[in-house]
Structure formats: structure tokens, C-alpha cells
Design a protein around this motif. Structure first.
Motif: not given
Length: 378
Positions: A262-269
Motif C-alpha cells: 500500500i505505501d508504494d501505491v500511495v507514493d506512486a499516486t
């Protein structure tokens, strides 16, 4: 200058995590969410951890993207929209067709209709697309090179032949799906995500709004729903293990997914929101690594320290794909995105969190009974 951001579906797993990180970065966040019982339970205002995590930190509007009034109220004064509101179960989409189409397609169409026909201050729209739009994905044929096989048939899978093959029956080598791979979804859910993405990428530039699409792989992490039996293999397996029910694995256990934390998805977004290099572009978001389902089951059993039997059933769901993992070349080069969490590191954080939660009832069989009654679970 983007300061005010609307997140539709912002009380969900990804949306709430994004909302919290954006508020920490000084953004003013509005969330539009209907607090669906399937995700949040029967008394969400009092019991949903996802809703409670954002309750006093954002402007919250309880409503739906299928309501023009709710959308108009939510869009007013916003600089950007992150569009997460959607029905999300692949299997469920194959028999709740009207519901998935109404929310995912019509909800997106209504949002765009408002943006086109009413005065607004929106400068950018981020759409949460999905790896499901790739269908059976991208492969290398020993003679023909890159090929995109058709969906697997019920007749083939009933014989125990689960691997993807080309029409000449050649064995194929799995390749990561790049953004220019063929789009051929195998489920209603995938079709609706393709439709969402295409509408936003086509309409927004005509009215001076920058569109960005993120094709998320299998997102997981602390905070995801542990009670929803329609989506989230890690939650489903966790419930089976903690209830000492044993894990029942579909197909032969060799099917694989790209699990992204989830943290990677948030950072990408957030990179898509803040970086103009993202404007008008479509990006994969994953780890670029395929992990098979048997490995997932064994990793979870080891992490929980609960020894339960693992049974390979040979059952399958029509609409499921065999493999998929992301080619991250584009997002790395254009946005500088690098996933920080590999599967081992992410699973440790996920299972540490799960062990702090109440054990949930295992509702998987109820969802499978629904699919079986429709002829979609074999």
C-alpha cells in the motif's frame, strides 16, 4: 497549483491511506464515499477502522458517484480528483453485472459529464485502473515472438490444464505486461476498469484537464478489509489460517500475481498528482515480480505460526486470469518510482497488523456458493 483534492471512494483501503498522506503534506482533502457494507460492515460510522482513520482529518461526504447531486457537491472548488469509487471483485462482477456497470462505468460517465458541462476548477484527474484490463497478459511464443493468448476455456481447465497456451498449443514464456500491451480483459470488472480509463483519458484533455491513469496490481497491506470474501487473497487466506480452517487453493497453486504494498501505491499516486511528467500518461504500479499462490499460502502460514493443511482443489473461477506482473520501465523513467517493499518485507508488516485484529468469520464459502449457483465456480 493543486491544493484541494477530491478522492472518490476515499474511505476505502487505498483511498484512506492516500488521504492521510496527502493531508500530512498540506493538501485539503474531500472524500466522497458510500461506506459500502461489503467493505465497511453494517455500522460503518462506529466500527469501520478505515472510515474512523480519516473521519476528523478530511471533509467527508457520504454519498455515491451514481448521484449527480453528490458529485456536484463534492467536485465544487476542487483542484484535482482521484477517482477510486468502484465495485472491485473480479468473480462477483461476473454475476452482479448491472451493479458493476452502474457504479464503475455510469459513475465515471456522470463525473465527466459534470466536468464537461459545468464550471469547475479541476486541473487533473487520476483514475485508478487495474492490471485486470490486460486479461491473460503478455507471453513469448518460441517462433512467433510476443503474443497475447485468448482467455482460458472451461473445457481446458476441467481437464486440469490451467496454463495459458497459444492456439497452436505451444508452451509460452510469461512476460511482464508493459503499458502498450494488448488490452483484453476477461471479466466484467476488467471491462469496466478499461472503460473508466479510456473515458477519462479521452475526455479530460478536451476540456483542459490533465488525465493520469494508474494500472494497479494486487494492492495489500495493513488496513485492508479482512471480512470481504470477494477480493483480496491475502485476507482470505489469513482468515482461513486464523480460523484453523486450512487453505483451499484453486487451480494447481502455480497461478501468480504481482503483490504491491500500500505505501508504494500511495507514493506512486502522489507522484502522479505532483509531477507534470505524469500528465496524459498511463502507468503500471507494482513490484515487477510474480509470486505464485502456493508461495503466498506458505509465507502466510510461516508468518502466523499456525500450521494448517493446504489443499490444492483443482477448482477454478471463470473470469480469473492465470498470471500477471508489471513492467515498471515507464513509471521508473518518467516518475522516478521504485517500489520500496518486496513481498517478504510487505508481508511482515501485513501479518504483524493482522495479528492485532479480531479474528474474522470465514465467509469465503458463501461467496463461492453464489458463484457456483451462477455456474461460474467449477
Amino acid at each position: 497549483m493543486i491544493k484541494k483534492i477530491l478522492i472518490t471512494g476515499g474511505a476505502g483501503f487505498i483511498g484512506s491511506n492516500l488521504a492521510l498522506k496527502l493531508t500530512g503534506r498540506g493538501y485539503i482533502i474531500t472524500v466522497l464515499d458510500n461506506l459500502s457494507e461489503q467493505i465497511h460492515g453494517s455500522d460503518p460510522e462506529n466500527t469501520s477502522p478505515l472510515y474512523k482513520s480519516i473521519k476528523d482529518k478530511v471533509r467527508f461526504i457520504k454519498g455515491t458517484v451514481t448521484s449527480r447531486e453528490d458529485l456536484e457537491k463534492s467536485i465544487e472548488g476542487q483542484d484535482a480528483i482521484v477517482h477510486y469509487a468502484a465495485e472491485t471483485g473480479t468473480g462477483q462482477s461476473m454475476y452482479c453485472i448491472e451493479k458493476y456497470t452502474e457504479v464503475n462505468v455510469q459513475g465515471t460517465a456522470l463525473m465527466l459529464d459534470i466536468l464537461v458541462n459545468q464550471k469547475n476548477s479541476v486541473k487533473k484527474v487520476i483514475i485508478a485502473s487495474s492490471r485486470s484490463i490486460y486479461g491473460e497478459g503478455k507471453y513469448e511464443h518460441p517462433e512467433l515472438g510476443v503474443v497475447y493468448p485468448s482467455h482460458r476455456t472451461e473445457e481446458e481447465m476441467l481437464t486440469g490444464n490451467f496454463e495459458v497456451r497459444y492456439k497452436d498449443n505451444q508452451t509460452l514464456k510469461l512476460l511482464p505486461t508493459s503499458e502498450d500491451s494488448k488490452i483484453h480483459p476477461s471479466s466484467v470488472y476488467g471491462i469496466t476498469k478499461q472503460n473508466q480509463e479510456q473515458m477519462i483519458m479521452a475526455v479530460c484533455p478536451t476540456i483542459g484537464i490533465a488525465p493520469v491513469a494508474f494500472r494497479y496490481q494486487n494492492v495489500y497491506g495493513p488496513g485492508q478489509s479482512l471480512s470481504n470474501p470477494y477480493t483480496g487473497i491475502l485476507s482470505i487466506f489469513s482468515n482461513q489460517i486464523r480460523n484453523h480452517d486450512g487453505i483451499k487453493i484453486f487451480e494447481d497453486g502455480k497461478e501468480s500475481r504481482d503483490f504491491v504494498f500500500i505505501d508504494d501505491v500511495v507514493d506512486a499516486t502522489i507522484a502522479g498528482i505532483e509531477n507534470d511528467n505524469a500528465n496524459g500518461e498511463i502507468f503500471n504500479v507494482g513490484t515487477g515480480v510474480a509470486t505464485d499462490v502456493m508461495t503466498v499460502a506458505k509465507t502466510l502460514i510461516d508468518s502466523y505460526g499456525i500450521d494448517v493443511p493446504v489443499t490444492i482443489t483443482g477448482n477454478f473461477r471463470l473470469g480469473d486470469i492465470r498470471h500477471n506482473f508489471a513492467d515498471l520501465t515507464k513509471i521508473k523513467s518518467k516518475l522516478g518510482f521504485e517500489p520500496k517493499f518486496d513481498f517478504k518485507k510487505g508481508i511482515k508488516q501485513f501479518t504483524d497488523w493482522v495479528l492485532q485484529q479480531d479474528i474474522q468469520e470465514n465467509k469465503l464459502n458463501d461467496s463461492l456458493d453464489e458463484m457456483k449457483a451462477k455456474g461460474l465456480f467449477k
